[in-house]
Motif scaffolding. Structure first.
Motif, PDB file in Angstrom:
ATOM      1  N   LEU A   9      -8.642  38.925 -34.953  1.00 22.22           N
ATOM      2  CA  LEU A   9      -9.150  37.938 -35.846  1.00 22.22           C
ATOM      3  C   LEU A   9      -9.349  36.644 -34.985  1.00 22.22           C
ATOM      4  N   MET A  10      -8.778  36.814 -33.687  1.00 22.16           N
ATOM      5  CA  MET A  10      -8.983  35.594 -32.922  1.00 22.16           C
ATOM      6  C   MET A  10     -10.508  35.113 -32.582  1.00 22.16           C
ATOM      7  N   TRP A  11     -11.096  36.154 -32.947  1.00 22.00           N
ATOM      8  CA  TRP A  11     -12.677  35.925 -32.508  1.00 22.00           C
ATOM      9  C   TRP A  11     -13.080  35.113 -33.684  1.00 22.00           C
ATOM     10  N   PHE A  12     -12.541  34.727 -34.976  1.00 26.52           N
ATOM     11  CA  PHE A  12     -12.916  33.840 -35.849  1.00 26.52           C
ATOM     12  C   PHE A  12     -12.148  32.604 -35.710  1.00 26.52           C
ATOM     13  N   VAL A  13     -11.281  32.359 -35.031  1.00 22.85           N
ATOM     14  CA  VAL A  13     -10.568  31.119 -34.796  1.00 22.85           C
ATOM     15  C   VAL A  13     -10.394  30.535 -33.391  1.00 22.85           C
ATOM     16  N   GLY A  14     -10.636  31.334 -32.452  1.00 22.10           N
ATOM     17  CA  GLY A  14     -10.451  30.962 -31.093  1.00 22.10           C
ATOM     18  C   GLY A  14     -11.558  30.021 -30.719  1.00 22.10           C
ATOM     19  N   ARG A  15     -12.554  29.928 -31.363  1.00 21.76           N
ATOM     20  CA  ARG A  15     -13.590  29.053 -30.846  1.00 21.76           C
ATOM     21  C   ARG A  15     -13.291  27.541 -31.316  1.00 21.76           C
ATOM     22  N   PHE A  16     -12.145  27.503 -32.159  1.00 20.81           N
ATOM     23  CA  PHE A  16     -11.756  26.078 -32.523  1.00 20.81           C
ATOM     24  C   PHE A  16     -10.619  25.537 -31.666  1.00 20.81           C
ATOM     25  N   SER A  17     -10.286  26.327 -30.590  1.00 24.39           N
ATOM     26  CA  SER A  17      -9.296  25.791 -29.474  1.00 24.39           C
ATOM     27  C   SER A  17     -10.173  24.588 -28.731  1.00 24.39           C
ATOM     28  N   VAL A  18      -9.604  23.850 -28.597  1.00 27.55           N
ATOM     29  CA  VAL A  18     -10.068  22.471 -27.995  1.00 27.55           C
ATOM     30  C   VAL A  18      -9.280  22.026 -26.609  1.00 27.55           C
ATOM     31  N   TYR A  19      -8.517  23.017 -26.178  1.00 26.38           N
ATOM     32  CA  TYR A  19      -7.512  22.970 -25.062  1.00 26.38           C
ATOM     33  C   TYR A  19      -8.758  22.793 -23.617  1.00 26.38           C
ATOM     34  N   ASP A  20      -8.401  21.592 -23.074  1.00 23.05           N
ATOM     35  CA  ASP A  20      -9.400  21.024 -21.761  1.00 23.05           C
ATOM     36  C   ASP A  20     -10.764  20.666 -22.346  1.00 23.05           C
ATOM     37  N   ARG A  21     -11.073  20.773 -23.641  1.00 22.61           N
ATOM     38  CA  ARG A  21     -12.166  20.084 -24.096  1.00 22.61           C
ATOM     39  C   ARG A  21     -12.115  19.124 -25.329  1.00 22.61           C
ATOM     40  N   GLU A  22     -10.984  18.403 -25.147  1.00 19.28           N
ATOM     41  CA  GLU A  22     -10.578  17.476 -26.034  1.00 19.28           C
ATOM     42  C   GLU A  22     -11.609  16.472 -26.544  1.00 19.28           C
ATOM     43  N   GLU A  23     -12.390  16.017 -25.078  1.00 18.22           N
ATOM     44  CA  GLU A  23     -13.243  14.762 -25.302  1.00 18.22           C
ATOM     45  C   GLU A  23     -14.480  15.255 -25.562  1.00 18.22           C
ATOM     46  N   THR A  24     -14.817  16.470 -25.787  1.00 16.65           N
ATOM     47  CA  THR A  24     -16.140  16.958 -26.317  1.00 16.65           C
ATOM     48  C   THR A  24     -15.986  17.684 -27.634  1.00 16.65           C
ATOM     49  N   LEU A  25     -15.558  19.008 -27.455  1.00 12.21           N
ATOM     50  CA  LEU A  25     -15.453  19.614 -28.715  1.00 12.21           C
ATOM     51  C   LEU A  25     -14.368  19.221 -29.703  1.00 12.21           C
ATOM     52  N   GLY A  26     -12.918  18.583 -29.193  1.00 15.44           N
ATOM     53  CA  GLY A  26     -12.150  18.034 -29.872  1.00 15.44           C
ATOM     54  C   GLY A  26     -12.442  16.894 -30.876  1.00 15.44           C
ATOM     55  N   ILE A  27     -13.443  16.016 -30.312  1.00 22.53           N
ATOM     56  CA  ILE A  27     -14.022  14.911 -30.787  1.00 22.53           C
ATOM     57  C   ILE A  27     -14.841  15.286 -31.962  1.00 22.53           C
ATOM     58  N   GLU A  28     -15.693  16.397 -31.540  1.00 24.10           N
ATOM     59  CA  GLU A  28     -16.555  17.031 -32.767  1.00 24.10           C
ATOM     60  C   GLU A  28     -15.880  17.612 -33.949  1.00 24.10           C
ATOM     61  N   LEU A  29     -14.697  18.269 -33.603  1.00 21.64           N
ATOM     62  CA  LEU A  29     -14.062  19.067 -34.543  1.00 21.64           C
ATOM     63  C   LEU A  29     -12.996  18.279 -35.455  1.00 21.64           C
ATOM     64  N   GLU A  30     -12.514  16.976 -34.724  1.00 27.29           N
ATOM     65  CA  GLU A  30     -11.689  16.526 -35.423  1.00 27.29           C
ATOM     66  C   GLU A  30     -11.891  15.805 -36.672  1.00 27.29           C
ATOM     67  N   VAL A  31     -13.028  15.713 -37.160  1.00 26.21           N
ATOM     68  CA  VAL A  31     -13.604  14.988 -38.364  1.00 26.21           C
ATOM     69  C   VAL A  31     -13.487  15.907 -39.434  1.00 26.21           C
ATOM     70  N   TYR A  32     -13.352  17.265 -39.255  1.00 23.46           N
ATOM     71  CA  TYR A  32     -13.159  18.292 -40.185  1.00 23.46           C
ATOM     72  C   TYR A  32     -11.741  18.644 -40.562  1.00 23.46           C
ATOM     73  N   ASP A  33     -11.399  18.543 -41.723  1.00 22.21           N
ATOM     74  CA  ASP A  33     -10.154  19.096 -42.447  1.00 22.21           C
ATOM     75  C   ASP A  33     -10.321  20.635 -42.795  1.00 22.21           C
ATOM     76  N   PRO A  34      -9.557  21.546 -42.168  1.00 22.15           N
ATOM     77  CA  PRO A  34      -9.612  22.922 -42.261  1.00 22.15           C
ATOM     78  C   PRO A  34      -9.083  23.182 -43.725  1.00 22.15           C
ATOM     79  N   ASP A  35      -8.231  22.456 -44.248  1.00 20.96           N
ATOM     80  CA  ASP A  35      -7.819  22.786 -45.683  1.00 20.96           C
ATOM     81  C   ASP A  35      -8.922  22.332 -46.657  1.00 20.96           C
TER      82      ASP A  35
END
Length: 132
Positions: A9-35
């Motif tokens: 199942l990590m195929w579905f959630v692994g794409r949300f890992s922002v490690y070493d991409r905090e300044e790109t993907l991290g900024i893009e994803l931080e506006v979303y609330d997963p709940d």
């Protein structure tokens, strides 16, 4: 190519890992609330199900694996969001580490996968799996 596909199942959630991409993907994803169901729908469709590297057969096996785990009342979906300190992985927001309903998150993935991948799943279901 002759290796067995790991339908984890990590195929579905692994794409949300922002490690070493905090300044790109991290900024893009931080506006979303997963709940939040509306935010989660966008997250799942844009990231979790955008697995262009996988064939229709892989998608079929992933959905089948997810369905099996959703039927297992004892399956620990929260464990998929737990990251050990030594791992090279991190989530975009604090909420990811302790979702209100990790099972609900994956139920939502399943529902949307059936919709988004409908044609691929149908195509795979019509084939003889013994030939794969």
């Amino acid at each position: 190519m002759d290796e067995k596909f790991d339908a984890g199942l990590m195929w579905f959630v692994g794409r949300f890992s922002v490690y070493d991409r905090e300044e790109t993907l991290g900024i893009e994803l931080e506006v979303y609330d997963p709940d939040n169901k509306i935010d989660r729908t966008g997250l799942i469709k844009k990231y979790a199900l955008d697995l262009g590297c996988l064939s229709y057969r892989h998608k079929f096996v992933l959905v089948e694996s997810l369905a099996d785990k959703l039927h297992d009342r004892n399956y620990d979906f929260q464990s998929l969001f737990e990251i050990d300190e030594g791992e090279a992985s991190s989530w975009p927001r604090e909420e990811w580490y302790k979702l209100e309903s990790p099972r609900g998150f994956f139920q939502h993935v399943y529902t949307l996968a059936l919709e988004v991948w409908e044609d691929d799943l149908l195509k795979a279901s019509l084939e003889d799996r013994a030939t794969w």
